[in-house]
Design an enzyme around this catalytic site. Structure first.
Site, PDB file in Angstrom:
ATOM      1  N   ILE B  96       0.692  -0.995  -0.080  1.00 53.52           N
ATOM      2  CA  ILE B  96      -0.102   0.052   0.037  1.00 53.52           C
ATOM      3  C   ILE B  96       0.756   1.071  -0.105  1.00 53.52           C
ATOM      4  CG2 ILE B  96      -1.594   1.221   1.042  1.00 53.52           C
ATOM      5  CD1 ILE B  96      -2.299  -1.669   2.832  1.00 53.52           C
ATOM      6  N   CYS B  97       0.575   2.066  -0.960  1.00 53.75           N
ATOM      7  CA  CYS B  97       1.457   3.515  -0.629  1.00 53.75           C
ATOM      8  C   CYS B  97       0.483   4.396  -0.107  1.00 53.75           C
ATOM      9  CB  CYS B  97       1.402   4.022  -2.233  1.00 53.75           C
ATOM     10  SG  CYS B  97       2.404   5.390  -2.586  1.00 53.75           S
TER      11      CYS B  97
END
Lengths: 114, 157
Positions: B96-97
């Site tokens: 996840i960014c």
């Protein structure tokens, strides 16, 4: 020498003053109508009484100390946020902290009250 | 392995979840030890493009939690019928960014706060798509997403 405590009478209790209104401290020294000093109930919610980093009460010590009190003091920032000093220093010591207060990400400056 | 600091903090969080519960749409699926916890996340309401979907969020804690952020990834989990969300900030390997999992982590955050952030990241998305360069990233990505150098360039979703 060994001894056994059979009974004791507590005569005082202590508490860090984490309120932003130190003048309220007079309450701690005023007996109520019955002459009792009783418990001082804080009107703030319980989140104000714990260190935001370790989530332990200010009156207890940080997770790595054994004895609460002067050996595990609190630290106040200019932003008025309070933490166990040891918890805060662990955070400020990391590069990722960017020397910011964990609560508001403002640059951490030690309050002159600390 | 979690040391005193990490395990005491996690015990506190666990006690709070058990006494006060978790916010709507967020459930603690497993917390068998003080190293890996699994939460499920659903986006509630009719407005969302993820209606009816369940996602599983895995958090792996190091000994310096909460000074250091946990490793947080979405996982596909058949037991819970969970898939990795299709979202412009979620790679197909579950990475996840999100800035709070990187340079905006703060030690006053906790597991539930991470779940809420992920839930709102999903809730605000309008179009199911993978991030640009997903395939290339997934081919070369380290297993620990914290080793990736993230660029946070879009805070609209």
């Amino acid at each position: 020498m060994k001894f056994t405590i059979t009974s004791y009478n507590a005569v005082a209790t202590w508490k860090w003053d984490t309120s932003s209104e130190p003048h309220k401290l007079w309450r701690y020294a005023q007996p109520d109508a019955e002459g009792s000093y009783g418990d001082v109930e804080d009107d703030e919610d319980e989140d104000d009484d714990v260190c935001g980093i370790c989530r332990l009460a200010f009156e207890s010590c940080c997770p790595e100390c054994k004895v609460p009190g002067d050996d595990c003091p609190l630290i106040w920032g200019e932003c008025t946020h309070v933490f166990h000093m040891h918890c805060l220093l662990k955070w400020i010591g990391t590069e990722s902290s960017k020397q910011q207060c964990p609560m508001d990400r403002r640059e951490w400056g030690k309050s002159p009250c600390s | 392995m979690a040391t005193g600091l990490a395990s005491k903090r996690l015990m506190k969080e666990l006690a709070e979840i058990k006494s006060k519960g978790t916010p709507p749409g967020i459930t603690l699926l497993s917390a068998e030890d003080m190293q890996v916890w699994l939460f499920s996340i659903q986006v509630l309401g009719d407005e969302t493009i993820y209606k009816g979907e369940t996602f599983a969020l895995k958090m792996k804690f190091g000994p310096r939690y909460p000074i250091e952020c946990p490793e947080v990834t979405f996982v596909a989990d058949q037991t819970y019928n969970a898939v990795i969300p299709i979202h412009p900030h979620c790679y197909s390997n579950g990475h996840i960014c999100a800035s709070i999992l990187g340079n905006e982590w703060s030690p006053v955050l906790n597991c539930v706060a991470i779940c809420i952030t992920m839930q709102s990241m999903l809730a605000s998305n309008k179009k199911k798509e993978r991030p640009q360069g997903n395939d290339r990233y997934v081919r070369n990505a380290p297993s620990n997403p914290k080793l990736t150098r993230w660029h946070y360039d879009d805070d609209t979703v």
